[in-house]
Scaffold this active site. Structure first.
Site, PDB file in Angstrom:
ATOM      1  N   CYS B 150       0.835  -1.417   0.017  1.00 28.02           N
ATOM      2  CA  CYS B 150       0.088   0.135  -0.054  1.00 28.02           C
ATOM      3  C   CYS B 150       0.816   1.190  -0.075  1.00 28.02           C
ATOM      4  O   CYS B 150       0.430   2.104  -0.672  1.00 28.02           O
ATOM      5  CB  CYS B 150      -1.141  -0.019   1.113  1.00 28.02           C
ATOM      6  SG  CYS B 150      -0.210  -0.563   2.875  1.00 28.02           S
ATOM      7  N   HIS B 243      -2.471   6.759   4.121  1.00 29.98           N
ATOM      8  CA  HIS B 243      -1.135   6.714   3.991  1.00 29.98           C
ATOM      9  C   HIS B 243      -0.674   8.338   3.663  1.00 29.98           C
ATOM     10  O   HIS B 243      -0.740   8.422   2.443  1.00 29.98           O
ATOM     11  CB  HIS B 243      -0.467   5.658   3.487  1.00 29.98           C
ATOM     12  CG  HIS B 243      -0.610   4.434   3.962  1.00 29.98           C
ATOM     13  ND1 HIS B 243      -1.380   4.199   5.217  1.00 29.98           N
ATOM     14  CD2 HIS B 243      -0.260   3.366   3.924  1.00 29.98           C
ATOM     15  CE1 HIS B 243      -1.549   2.855   5.691  1.00 29.98           C
ATOM     16  NE2 HIS B 243      -0.654   2.232   4.445  1.00 29.98           N
TER      17      HIS B 243
END
Lengths: 351, 351, 351, 351
Positions: B150, B243
């Site tokens: 990710c 993120h």
């Protein structure tokens, strides 16, 4: 020290001002004598104008003290200033001009050429810049000493052992900074619940410029900036106290990871040598666990006066990378000023 | 597409599995046909074995579906895998061997030499590695395609426009990663209240190695790693999804900040060209506000399928630095696999 | 409706104002025509004076609209007001006097005797108080309708099915309220990291008094307060959106827990009957899981327009206790005003 | 006390076990002699099997101590147990049978009829139930004393002054409980970021039943439950330490708010009278600020051994309502057991 030195706290009702009062409780050398806030608080009881938030209740010694206004005359020998940038410069200069020893946590005076920007373990020799300062300004006993920005302090304190042992050419850092750094009310909770803010106004510039002055060399009354390049990216994270910083360094000469860890672990400076009252036993503490340092677990190590490093390892691009964490309102602010004052008392600059 | 292609979701009860089901609702090409979990759930109703947490309730189409076990035979043409590392490799290889087209979000297959590690906007040409894969393994129609980790995906997606326009020699990043990346229950709340954790096991190594494979060049059925060095420091922060990564780059050739921003803003790739159903209109979105991107405000831009960049500015050490943010369980996981599948369908690899 | 009804949003740059704009996007009956903020914003582009925070970017339809000042003349038929308490009363009264239909989310007008305090599923009959209002004030077509406080709305919506079926004599509640209820910047993050604040100024009094008016009976142009006693304790918790409330009720007559759950689950009101555009299919949603409702999972059920109840069980002191949760800036604020407006349009009060 | 009494901590590696060790450091009467964990840790160094999380590092005195397993023989006079419910009952009974004085924080023994469920300030007279316990079980010197559940303790401690002065007929409470109450890893962060969970398994029943036993009267070796009804609703909130509880009370006789506040403020119990080492000077602390008590500001008052009340005011339904907060792992767990042990030593039950 037969009698304690009298101390005034400027900006006494703010977050850092409260920390000053808290940390100075029971100080062996200093006695808080005057609490100074805005002129409209003048004459009021400290407890009546202060939303105390650094512990469960105001220390008894401060509670009933009448607050002085910024334009009221002060008697104390030492002045700790946590005034907001913008108004700090003028007030601090005036008070130093009146013979006070001013230790400022505000940003205004930090980059002024004849003001030492000091961390006692890092550049205690910069204290002698006070001679230039007094000469320049015609002061016989007043002085101004600044401490760096909170995120700069912990970066520099962690860099110092490496600087001394191996030299540093490049330092890249990303910070994850606590909300107390912005004071109260400061950062809105809507910015800090399920969120981070990748920006703190002016912070990156402070880290990038202050580092050069602190590591700079003092020659003939002037500081030459250190030949190091620093790049910082600063973020605000949902943490009350404790700035965390990732750091990658290009060293001046080769060093193994074990040598770097050893430099951290064995580091000691002038405050430790002099046994200053607020000096941490270990200014740099090394954590060996894979997931440390962490704010809740490590910010209070050494009473909040140390920088805690961890995850020291090789950097695929530079030479070494690691994490450093420190308490931003203790060693990063009020405690930094107090340690500066202790150093200058011990070194004979204050009488 | 006359009839929809049948799809199985492996690890269907987990966090990423739930995202697959959510994202595939109403998909124009794919129909979820089989939900696969551990063998002990086999035969049970999906709603009875799933602690659904990605929205307020399980999509009706999935609620009553009987769950299949990992060792049950599957019928679907496409398999989306969100199996945990460790058990993924064997299961995925077996299914591809049976002729399924496996799109995996697990880490096991990512660095296997004949498995394309793909982001459709970045290295769609790596799809042809499937020919090698089939030849190596004696498969006539099965295939395995992996998507990166990710945090790697959003880093790479943001780097791609710069890579194409100016080249990249060095990339230094510090990540502030959301807790959903660790699944459920995942990160304990005692680690995430008033705290950050400056460590995510294996994450830095993934970013540093996967980047080289994705940007690598495909020659004669082999990928040569790209000549770029990456250094990552990874932290976990109290954010649900999204993120954030600070990035500093040394470019291959000089570029102004305006040119870099322009490269970001005008970037478009193969999925946009092909009009793939899950392709974001703008794979890289640029924010001009000083304090963006922020997780709560930006993670859902382009339905969570874009990387959002901001604070593009000069780096005092390298050439350019910026922040990038992206949704870690959509574009960073389930959505990444789905887009890979869409590309391969359109490119004719799946029949 | 051949042509859409023109709408002005007062307090358009604030949190609730932004929600109004967001919720009114694509509304089938209403078209946002005027955005009104303080006089010093007058004439400026909406995007230039607004720190948009309810989604990733300002709807295109609003972005370039010139903002009007509070003292500028307005043309719209309907006015949605999210003005701060204190300044709302005068402005709203003036605009209604000019013939506008004012739907206010501010507290100023709520307890004014001839202003209906309405929740369309609860007391749609109070709409006829407008006749008294117009007579009292000599208005021929203007009107003012208020919606209750955010925490009151979700309490009352959940109480209504019980009220109708069994009567309620006593209602005790403790609220856990989201920070968006305080607007932006609102609650400081230092109050919401590792903390809750057991106090929200004026909130308890609002819940305790508004409930009596809403459940009151309308006789001859006057509302007699309902014979129910309410006691509230209000706290602020680190949640972005979604107020949670624990409720204990003494009923007017005996009821089993199953009967109570059934009353919740089958509840439907006037908006559902009329098919109002913003009406939730189920104004009260019942969750059967032991640990629901939860803000992140349930606040967006029914597009944020429902109250979600759970944990319905016997109370050892009163008769029944349960938890209720609802989106505080949608059904608890902007959405409440919009639904009130839809009701009054449909009931023929607006022309 | 010439020599310190030897002490074993059961469950020494867990959260509450760590608190026991922390609080017992430097204790004037007790010396930690044995650290007990699961049998598989037996023989290992405490620091090697413990993920220490209650302060920055393990106290030196404990670090190198070899851990004993649950089935190893113990030598200590006093045993502090923080074993998980389920396994606690058998182990604690066995150890008491061997003559140990067991002070348990586990739930297993709390409602056992001949086990005192004690808060030293509240029901010190229940200590004499030990005579019955010994007779029942044929023990000559062993004993088991339980302390209540963490949320019960702070409720009861706050109720006690009111109970004594005015009587209490009904008590309704909603709790906002800290995550440390669930141990580590405990509550997932995905449940605690931007969220609350309105449910804690078994907690409401504990509060509702334990209260009756603690306030019960001891007659002829049996406790008759107190004639009070309690209703609790329990929620988990994103707070590390410190349970907050809203309380509404129907009193036995009329009292003004000032009288209630006075009862809180002047309350003192047997531990204060006896000067027990861990006794807070003020077991109930009253805050006068409108927005207190708050976890971060008040949980550490009196070293975490007090219950802090605030917002004392009239209840529109019952007589009085207020908020109470207390540290859940100090006074609510480990500190509660230690204070019980101190009382029983002083009262001569332990030899």
């Amino acid at each position: 020290m037969a009698e304690k030195i009298s101390v005034a706290v400027l900006g006494a009702t703010g977050s850092v001002g409260q920390r000053f009062i808290q940390l100075l409780q029971g100080h062996p050398w200093f006695a808080v004598n005057e609490l100074v806030a805005s002129d409209r608080s003048s004459g009021q009881r400290y407890a009546d104008v202060t939303d105390w938030r650094v512990s469960d209740s105001i220390p008894e010694s401060a509670r009933d003290m009448p607050v002085k206004g910024l334009s009221d005359p002060l008697e104390s020998t030492i002045v700790f200033s946590s005034l907001p940038g913008g108004i700090a410069l003028e007030v601090e200069n005036r008070l130093a001009g009146e013979g006070k020893s001013v230790f400022t946590n505000a940003s205004d005076n930090r980059m002024v050429p004849d003001v030492p920007l000091m961390i006692p373990e890092v550049n205690p020799d910069h204290a002698s810049l006070i001679n230039t300062q007094r000469k320049n300004r015609g002061w016989d006993k007043g002085l101004i000493v600044a401490n760096p920005n909170c995120s700069t302090i912990h970066l520099i304190l962690a860099l110092k052992p490496i600087w001394d042992a191996f030299g540093i050419e490049l330092a890249m850092t990303t910070t994850l900074q606590a909300v107390s750094g912005a004071g109260y009310p400061g950062v809105p909770s809507l910015d800090m619940i399920d969120n981070i803010v990748p920006y703190i106004g002016g912070e990156e510039e402070k880290i990038e410029s202050e580092t050069l002055k602190i590591f700079g060399s003092l020659n003939g009354g002037e500081i030459s900036p250190a030949p190091v390049k620093v790049s910082a990216q600063c973020t605000r994270v949902p943490v009350r106290d404790g700035h965390t910083e990732s750091v990658s360094l290009k060293l001046g000469k080769q060093a193994s990871i074990d040598e770097v860890i050893d430099a951290f672990a064995t580091f000691s400076g002038r405050p430790q040598e002099l046994g200053l009252p607020s000096a941490p036993a270990h200014p740099v503490v090394v954590r060996s666990q894979a997931d440390r340092p962490q704010p809740v677990l490590d910010r209070d190590a050494e009473n909040g006066m140390a920088s805690i490093v961890g995850r020291v390892r090789e950097c695929p691009i530079f030479d070494v990378k690691f994490m450093v964490l420190g308490h931003n309102t203790i060693r990063g602010a009020a405690g930094a000023s107090i340690l500066n004052a202790e150093l200058l008392v011990k070194e004979g600059y204050i009488s």
